[in-house]
Design a protein around this motif. Structure first.
Motif, PDB file in Angstrom:
ATOM      1  N   PHE A  80      58.562 -78.220 -90.619  1.00  0.00           N
ATOM      2  CA  PHE A  80      59.196 -78.035 -89.328  1.00  0.00           C
ATOM      3  C   PHE A  80      59.642 -79.315 -88.644  1.00  0.00           C
ATOM      4  N   GLU A  81      59.383 -80.457 -89.265  1.00  0.00           N
ATOM      5  CA  GLU A  81      59.782 -81.693 -88.596  1.00  0.00           C
ATOM      6  C   GLU A  81      61.295 -81.902 -88.649  1.00  0.00           C
ATOM      7  N   ALA A  82      61.950 -81.288 -89.654  1.00  0.00           N
ATOM      8  CA  ALA A  82      63.392 -81.484 -89.796  1.00  0.00           C
ATOM      9  C   ALA A  82      64.191 -80.419 -89.065  1.00  0.00           C
ATOM     10  N   GLY A  83      63.704 -79.175 -89.112  1.00  0.00           N
ATOM     11  CA  GLY A  83      64.471 -78.078 -88.547  1.00  0.00           C
ATOM     12  C   GLY A  83      64.067 -77.689 -87.145  1.00  0.00           C
ATOM     13  N   GLY A  84      62.937 -78.202 -86.682  1.00  0.00           N
ATOM     14  CA  GLY A  84      62.501 -77.911 -85.323  1.00  0.00           C
ATOM     15  C   GLY A  84      62.237 -76.437 -85.098  1.00  0.00           C
ATOM     16  N   GLU A  85      62.589 -75.978 -83.926  1.00  0.00           N
ATOM     17  CA  GLU A  85      62.311 -74.608 -83.500  1.00  0.00           C
ATOM     18  C   GLU A  85      62.956 -73.582 -84.412  1.00  0.00           C
ATOM     19  N   SER A  86      64.188 -73.822 -84.826  1.00  0.00           N
ATOM     20  CA  SER A  86      64.898 -72.856 -85.657  1.00  0.00           C
ATOM     21  C   SER A  86      64.220 -72.679 -87.012  1.00  0.00           C
ATOM     22  N   GLU A  87      63.729 -73.780 -87.567  1.00  0.00           N
ATOM     23  CA  GLU A  87      63.048 -73.700 -88.860  1.00  0.00           C
ATOM     24  C   GLU A  87      61.754 -72.900 -88.740  1.00  0.00           C
ATOM     25  N   PHE A  88      61.023 -73.132 -87.676  1.00  0.00           N
ATOM     26  CA  PHE A  88      59.781 -72.389 -87.455  1.00  0.00           C
ATOM     27  C   PHE A  88      60.073 -70.898 -87.304  1.00  0.00           C
ATOM     28  N   ASP A  89      61.069 -70.568 -86.509  1.00  0.00           N
ATOM     29  CA  ASP A  89      61.433 -69.163 -86.295  1.00  0.00           C
ATOM     30  C   ASP A  89      61.873 -68.517 -87.605  1.00  0.00           C
ATOM     31  N   GLN A  90      62.546 -69.281 -88.437  1.00  0.00           N
ATOM     32  CA  GLN A  90      63.014 -68.766 -89.717  1.00  0.00           C
ATOM     33  C   GLN A  90      61.833 -68.424 -90.634  1.00  0.00           C
ATOM     34  N   VAL A  91      60.863 -69.317 -90.689  1.00  0.00           N
ATOM     35  CA  VAL A  91      59.675 -69.077 -91.511  1.00  0.00           C
ATOM     36  C   VAL A  91      58.889 -67.885 -90.980  1.00  0.00           C
ATOM     37  N   LYS A  92      58.712 -67.835 -89.683  1.00  0.00           N
ATOM     38  CA  LYS A  92      57.969 -66.746 -89.064  1.00  0.00           C
ATOM     39  C   LYS A  92      58.644 -65.398 -89.331  1.00  0.00           C
ATOM     40  N   ALA A  93      59.977 -65.374 -89.237  1.00  0.00           N
ATOM     41  CA  ALA A  93      60.731 -64.144 -89.481  1.00  0.00           C
ATOM     42  C   ALA A  93      60.655 -63.745 -90.964  1.00  0.00           C
ATOM     43  N   PHE A  94      60.722 -64.733 -91.848  1.00  0.00           N
ATOM     44  CA  PHE A  94      60.641 -64.463 -93.285  1.00  0.00           C
ATOM     45  C   PHE A  94      59.296 -63.817 -93.632  1.00  0.00           C
ATOM     46  N   ILE A  95      58.221 -64.362 -93.091  1.00  0.00           N
ATOM     47  CA  ILE A  95      56.886 -63.814 -93.344  1.00  0.00           C
ATOM     48  C   ILE A  95      56.782 -62.392 -92.789  1.00  0.00           C
ATOM     49  N   ALA A  96      57.279 -62.187 -91.574  1.00  0.00           N
ATOM     50  CA  ALA A  96      57.215 -60.862 -90.943  1.00  0.00           C
ATOM     51  C   ALA A  96      58.040 -59.838 -91.715  1.00  0.00           C
TER      52      ALA A  96
END
Length: 255
Positions: A80-96
């Motif tokens: 998440f250091e490179a993508g910031g908030e969007s990267e975190f949201d993307q990972v969270k959505a992928f898992i969900a």
């Protein structure tokens, strides 16, 4: 159920690999799949889109498969250091989204979170803290991989030398000393502190010298197998991995 029947029913064992740049993800996956080659990349429709290392631009929906062991399919997040908030949201959505899949073959089966130990601060990044504080993975086990753990050996060597150990003795004892010191250190206390971390990992593993040809990924295999609470997935994982014969025999005896 017979392992071959499980593979026919579920297909590949699916792992999400998360980690900041230079966390050693590529090397670990190559070791697990017993290869030096790059993975083949498939899009969400199953169409091959290329061959690449785990660097540069990423699409978490793409699956990576190594020819040497096509029983695994890996999804990559750069951390998440490179993508910031969007990267975190993307990972969270992928898992969900994967958790909602009806078929076991389409679900996410495990998460390997890679944290390198060769950086000066060796502290958790804000992105890592955010993941373990806010990302509920449900029944999907998260295993933390403290990669490049051998970077701590020099520090242990120096400590042992300062305590009067000879050069030979300090060099021999440094790996075990590093593991023992880390086990009671502040990082693990923080990671498993329920007052600070809402969603701690299921377990963790320290990985050293994974770039060596004889690197041992057996402990990673064993920890991952033990973290799976679904017996069918556990059987699939054990029968898919090809680097640890002992664990195959162990689970065969237990069953």
């Amino acid at each position: 159920m017979d392992p071959s029947q499980i593979r026919n029913k579920i297909g590949r064992f699916r792992i999400l690999v998360i980690g900041r740049a230079n966390a050693g993800k590529t090397t670990i996956l190559q070791r697990v799949c017993n290869t030096r080659e790059d993975p083949e990349i498939y899009n969400s429709a199953g169409t091959k889109v290329g061959i690449t290392m785990l660097r540069g631009l990423h699409n978490i929906e793409n699956g990576m498969v190594f020819k040497s062991n096509p029983g695994f399919i890996f999804h990559d997040s750069r951390g998440f250091e490179a993508g910031g908030e969007s990267e975190f949201d993307q990972v969270k959505a992928f898992i969900a989204d994967r958790s909602k899949e009806a078929r076991l073959r389409d679900q996410l089966h495990a998460i390997w979170y890679c944290i390198p130990m060769d950086e000066a601060s060796r502290s958790f990044t804000s992105g890592e803290i955010k993941f373990f504080s806010q990302c509920d993975t449900g029944s999907i086990p998260v295993i933390v991989l403290f990669t490049k753990f051998d970077a701590l050996y020099d520090e242990s060597y120096a400590q042992l030398k300062s305590q009067g150990a000879s050069m030979e003795e300090a060099e021999e004892r440094a790996p075990k000393h590093a593991e023992e010191s880390f086990a009671i250190g502040s990082q693990l206390k923080f990671l498993y502190d329920p007052k600070k971390i809402r969603h701690p990992p299921k377990c963790h593993i320290c990985l050293s010298n994974m770039d060596n040809d004889d690197a041992d990924c057996g402990p990673l295999i064993e920890q991952t197998a033990g973290a799976l609470n679904n017996e069918t997935l556990q059987q699939l994982f054990i029968s898919t991995q090809q680097t640890n014969l002992e664990i195959c025999m162990k689970y065969a005896v237990e069953k």
